[in-house]
Motif scaffolding. Structure first.
Motif, PDB file in Angstrom:
ATOM      1  N   MET A  33      44.642  -8.934  41.444  1.00 24.49           N
ATOM      2  CA  MET A  33      45.942  -9.557  41.670  1.00 24.49           C
ATOM      3  C   MET A  33      47.025  -8.528  41.984  1.00 24.49           C
ATOM      4  O   MET A  33      48.083  -8.869  42.500  1.00 24.49           O
ATOM      5  CB  MET A  33      46.347 -10.410  40.465  1.00 24.49           C
ATOM      6  CG  MET A  33      45.428 -11.594  40.209  1.00 24.49           C
ATOM      7  SD  MET A  33      45.247 -12.704  41.626  1.00 24.49           S
ATOM      8  CE  MET A  33      46.890 -13.388  41.734  1.00 24.49           C
ATOM      9  N   LYS A  34      46.766  -7.266  41.711  1.00 23.55           N
ATOM     10  CA  LYS A  34      47.730  -6.205  42.011  1.00 23.55           C
ATOM     11  C   LYS A  34      47.693  -5.791  43.480  1.00 23.55           C
ATOM     12  O   LYS A  34      48.603  -5.126  43.963  1.00 23.55           O
ATOM     13  CB  LYS A  34      47.450  -4.980  41.139  1.00 23.55           C
ATOM     14  CG  LYS A  34      47.731  -5.210  39.678  1.00 23.55           C
ATOM     15  CD  LYS A  34      47.371  -3.985  38.877  1.00 23.55           C
ATOM     16  CE  LYS A  34      47.555  -4.243  37.396  1.00 23.55           C
ATOM     17  NZ  LYS A  34      47.112  -3.096  36.584  1.00 23.55           N
ATOM     18  N   GLN A  36      48.521  -6.737  46.463  1.00 24.43           N
ATOM     19  CA  GLN A  36      49.350  -7.734  47.142  1.00 24.43           C
ATOM     20  C   GLN A  36      49.204  -7.714  48.655  1.00 24.43           C
ATOM     21  O   GLN A  36      49.324  -8.743  49.305  1.00 24.43           O
ATOM     22  CB  GLN A  36      50.815  -7.552  46.747  1.00 24.43           C
ATOM     23  CG  GLN A  36      51.097  -7.957  45.322  1.00 24.43           C
ATOM     24  CD  GLN A  36      50.800  -9.422  45.085  1.00 24.43           C
ATOM     25  OE1 GLN A  36      51.291 -10.291  45.798  1.00 24.43           O
ATOM     26  NE2 GLN A  36      49.972  -9.707  44.096  1.00 24.43           N
ATOM     27  N   ARG A  37      48.929  -6.561  49.247  1.00 22.04           N
ATOM     28  CA  ARG A  37      48.827  -6.504  50.707  1.00 22.04           C
ATOM     29  C   ARG A  37      47.699  -7.397  51.199  1.00 22.04           C
ATOM     30  O   ARG A  37      47.788  -7.963  52.284  1.00 22.04           O
ATOM     31  CB  ARG A  37      48.694  -5.063  51.155  1.00 22.04           C
ATOM     32  CG  ARG A  37      47.410  -4.624  51.669  1.00 22.04           C
ATOM     33  CD  ARG A  37      47.359  -3.135  51.964  1.00 22.04           C
ATOM     34  NE  ARG A  37      46.232  -2.534  51.327  1.00 22.04           N
ATOM     35  CZ  ARG A  37      44.976  -2.698  51.735  1.00 22.04           C
ATOM     36  NH1 ARG A  37      44.722  -3.427  52.791  1.00 22.04           N
ATOM     37  NH2 ARG A  37      43.989  -2.142  51.098  1.00 22.04           N
ATOM     38  N   LEU A  39      46.511 -10.103  49.300  1.00 18.40           N
ATOM     39  CA  LEU A  39      46.827 -11.467  48.866  1.00 18.40           C
ATOM     40  C   LEU A  39      47.880 -12.125  49.753  1.00 18.40           C
ATOM     41  O   LEU A  39      47.792 -13.312  50.047  1.00 18.40           O
ATOM     42  CB  LEU A  39      47.299 -11.463  47.408  1.00 18.40           C
ATOM     43  CG  LEU A  39      46.233 -11.105  46.380  1.00 18.40           C
ATOM     44  CD1 LEU A  39      46.857 -10.955  44.999  1.00 18.40           C
ATOM     45  CD2 LEU A  39      45.123 -12.135  46.366  1.00 18.40           C
ATOM     46  N   LYS A  40      48.866 -11.370  50.199  1.00 14.90           N
ATOM     47  CA  LYS A  40      49.932 -11.977  51.009  1.00 14.90           C
ATOM     48  C   LYS A  40      49.448 -12.385  52.395  1.00 14.90           C
ATOM     49  O   LYS A  40      50.052 -13.238  53.032  1.00 14.90           O
ATOM     50  CB  LYS A  40      51.150 -11.067  51.094  1.00 14.90           C
ATOM     51  CG  LYS A  40      50.986  -9.873  51.964  1.00 14.90           C
ATOM     52  CD  LYS A  40      52.260  -9.066  52.000  1.00 14.90           C
ATOM     53  CE  LYS A  40      52.084  -7.866  52.913  1.00 14.90           C
ATOM     54  NZ  LYS A  40      53.281  -7.078  53.008  1.00 14.90           N
ATOM     55  N   ASP A  45      47.093 -19.382  48.798  1.00 12.93           N
ATOM     56  CA  ASP A  45      47.595 -18.677  47.619  1.00 12.93           C
ATOM     57  C   ASP A  45      46.470 -18.537  46.602  1.00 12.93           C
ATOM     58  O   ASP A  45      45.697 -19.476  46.389  1.00 12.93           O
ATOM     59  CB  ASP A  45      48.758 -19.446  46.978  1.00 12.93           C
ATOM     60  CG  ASP A  45      50.034 -19.370  47.805  1.00 12.93           C
ATOM     61  OD1 ASP A  45      50.165 -18.415  48.593  1.00 12.93           O
ATOM     62  OD2 ASP A  45      50.884 -20.260  47.652  1.00 12.93           O
ATOM     63  N   SER A  47      45.769 -17.595  42.654  1.00 11.59           N
ATOM     64  CA  SER A  47      46.356 -17.391  41.334  1.00 11.59           C
ATOM     65  C   SER A  47      45.390 -16.573  40.477  1.00 11.59           C
ATOM     66  O   SER A  47      44.236 -16.339  40.852  1.00 11.59           O
ATOM     67  CB  SER A  47      46.613 -18.743  40.660  1.00 11.59           C
ATOM     68  OG  SER A  47      45.375 -19.373  40.368  1.00 11.59           O
TER      69      SER A  47
END
Length: 59
Positions: A33-34, A36-37, A39-40, A45, A47
């Motif tokens: 989850m850290k 972000q590049r 995940l975005k 989305d 969780s």
């Protein structure tokens, strides 16, 4: 085809093949989850509970 290649080259198909146990899933999910590049740019989305579910299924 992917499974055949994995078998041919000896690529593990499950996390348990790498001696990763359920107890490690929470930490792995937190780490994932850290990032972000990645995940975005995902179309959906993700969780923390999604990440835990994915890792749990991969054991």
């Amino acid at each position: 085809m992917i499974r055949t290649m994995m078998q041919r080259f000896g690529i593990p198909g499950r996390l348990s093949d790498l001696n990763i146990e359920n107890i490690e899933i929470d930490e792995m999910a937190r780490s994932a989850m850290k990032i972000q590049r990645l995940l975005k740019n995902n179309v959906r989305d993700v969780s923390m509970s999604d990440a835990i579910f994915i890792y749990t299924k991969a054991i």
